[in-house]
Scaffold this active site. Structure first.
Site, PDB file in Angstrom:
ATOM      1  N   HIS A  94       1.824   4.370  -3.516  1.00 52.53           N
ATOM      2  CA  HIS A  94       1.972   5.673  -2.940  1.00 52.53           C
ATOM      3  C   HIS A  94       2.851   6.138  -3.902  1.00 52.53           C
ATOM      4  O   HIS A  94       2.294   7.443  -4.827  1.00 52.53           O
ATOM      5  CB  HIS A  94       1.701   6.178  -1.910  1.00 52.53           C
ATOM      6  CG  HIS A  94      -0.125   6.276  -0.581  1.00 52.53           C
ATOM      7  ND1 HIS A  94      -0.838   6.912  -0.980  1.00 52.53           N
ATOM      8  CD2 HIS A  94       0.084   5.732   0.198  1.00 52.53           C
ATOM      9  CE1 HIS A  94      -1.720   6.444  -0.313  1.00 52.53           C
ATOM     10  NE2 HIS A  94      -1.633   6.443   0.594  1.00 52.53           N
ATOM     11  N   GLU A 147      -5.835   7.453  -0.995  1.00 53.50           N
ATOM     12  CA  GLU A 147      -6.101   5.900  -0.206  1.00 53.50           C
ATOM     13  C   GLU A 147      -6.629   4.769  -0.977  1.00 53.50           C
ATOM     14  O   GLU A 147      -6.088   3.559  -0.877  1.00 53.50           O
ATOM     15  CB  GLU A 147      -6.874   6.347   1.095  1.00 53.50           C
ATOM     16  CG  GLU A 147      -5.483   7.246   1.986  1.00 53.50           C
ATOM     17  CD  GLU A 147      -4.425   7.222   2.181  1.00 53.50           C
ATOM     18  OE1 GLU A 147      -4.196   5.716   2.578  1.00 53.50           O
ATOM     19  OE2 GLU A 147      -3.455   7.403   2.416  1.00 53.50           O
ATOM     20  N   HIS A 196       0.887  -1.082   0.049  1.00 55.29           N
ATOM     21  CA  HIS A 196       0.641   0.323   0.197  1.00 55.29           C
ATOM     22  C   HIS A 196       0.607   1.352   0.093  1.00 55.29           C
ATOM     23  O   HIS A 196       0.804   2.567  -0.769  1.00 55.29           O
ATOM     24  CB  HIS A 196      -1.025   0.089   1.222  1.00 55.29           C
ATOM     25  CG  HIS A 196      -1.347   1.632   1.319  1.00 55.29           C
ATOM     26  ND1 HIS A 196      -2.844   1.469   0.476  1.00 55.29           N
ATOM     27  CD2 HIS A 196      -1.240   2.660   1.578  1.00 55.29           C
ATOM     28  CE1 HIS A 196      -3.438   3.000   1.269  1.00 55.29           C
ATOM     29  NE2 HIS A 196      -2.770   3.131   1.854  1.00 55.29           N
ATOM     30  N   GLU A 197       1.766   1.417   0.792  1.00 49.87           N
ATOM     31  CA  GLU A 197       2.828   2.751   0.787  1.00 49.87           C
ATOM     32  C   GLU A 197       3.539   3.122   0.010  1.00 49.87           C
ATOM     33  O   GLU A 197       3.623   3.844  -0.596  1.00 49.87           O
ATOM     34  CB  GLU A 197       3.878   2.159   1.890  1.00 49.87           C
ATOM     35  CG  GLU A 197       2.825   2.505   3.105  1.00 49.87           C
ATOM     36  CD  GLU A 197       1.956   4.043   3.906  1.00 49.87           C
ATOM     37  OE1 GLU A 197       2.571   4.747   3.418  1.00 49.87           O
ATOM     38  OE2 GLU A 197       0.610   3.488   4.730  1.00 49.87           O
TER      39      GLU A 197
END
Length: 269
Positions: free
Chosen positions: A144, A201, A140-141
């Site tokens: 980004h 997100e 997920h990070e």
């Protein structure tokens, strides 16, 4: 009249900047405003990362540290493979990947910066529980970063500042100002590094599922991980990583919707 002409010209210039300064997010295809270069963002991100790491204590737990590095490297390989398949390897130019475990049991958080600098806090490990749970967070990070959400945040801040001074400082006079970058990363506002909007997100959730699946981690683990995060909040204050994120119910529903797509990339190991 002169003021009207000035305003008209300023708005026209701003419109040109927004029209020209656009990029496309991998996988989702969403168009985003991007008024700063990747090189500028990476330079400022590296500076911020070095400052943060100089003030942090790395974990001396060899097993946990090795797990963070292993997960990070597998996701890195997945990202590089995906971008190569899309003919977009040039977007990773200048990346200096790094994966660290910061010793702070009170912080249930993780972050990734432009250029691939990534860190996890030990306080998150009881919730991730295992390597696959950790892959959910790191995927997920890192998503980004690949989606260039930091570039987008800086560009949004530039536009919010009415263009002029901030755009001049960020694009014509040596790169983005440290103030703009700090706002984009949330530096100075606690450990919650990535203060993105809900669209960003949700986008990172979708990309992260695909990257973890390509890395050989079962994307279905994202559902159980976020349920654990929900339980960790105790129905009251949310863990730091959940700040500005969609509600748990919305996130889990969206992940369930994107799982069939992610599973196409999952072969297991």
């Amino acid at each position: 009249m002169k003021q009207m002409n000035f305003l008209r010209n300023a708005l026209l210039s701003l419109a040109v900047l927004v029209t020209v300064g656009c990029s496309t997010v991998p996988i989702t295809g969403r168009r985003q405003v991007s008024l700063v270069s990747d090189q500028e963002v990476m330079q400022m991100s590296l500076q911020a990362y070095r400052e943060m790491m100089s003030q942090s204590k790395l974990s001396n737990n060899a097993q946990q540290t090795a797990m963070v590095k292993r997960v990070g490297q597998r996701i890195q390989q997945a990202v590089e493979t995906y971008m190569r398949q899309q003919g977009a390897s040039d977007q990773l130019a200048g990346y200096q990947w790094e994966f660290n475990l910061i010793d702070d049991p009170k912080q249930q958080n993780a972050f990734a910066m432009a250029g691939g600098k990534t860190a996890v806090y030990t306080g998150l490990l009881p919730i991730t529980q295992d390597e696959t749970g950790l892959a959910v967070v790191m995927g997920h990070e890192i998503a980004h970063v690949i989606a260039k959400h930091v570039n987008e945040r800086i560009s949004q801040q530039m536009l919010a500042e009415a263009g002029g001074g901030v755009i001049g400082a960020a694009t014509g006079q040596g790169g983005a100002t440290s103030q703009v970058v700090n706002v984009a990363y949330g530096i100075g506002a606690g450990v919650g590094m990535m203060k993105f909007g809900r669209t960003q997100e949700s986008e990172a959730d979708r990309l992260g599922l695909i990257f973890m699946a390509m890395a050989g981690y079962n994307p279905e683990a994202a559902l159980t991980f976020w349920k654990r995060m929900d339980a960790a909040s105790g129905g009251q204050s949310q863990p730091e990583i959940l700040s500005t994120h969609p509600s748990n119910q919305t996130r889990i529903a969206d992940i369930q919707k994107h799982l069939p797509e992610a599973k196409k990339y999952y072969s297991g190991r």
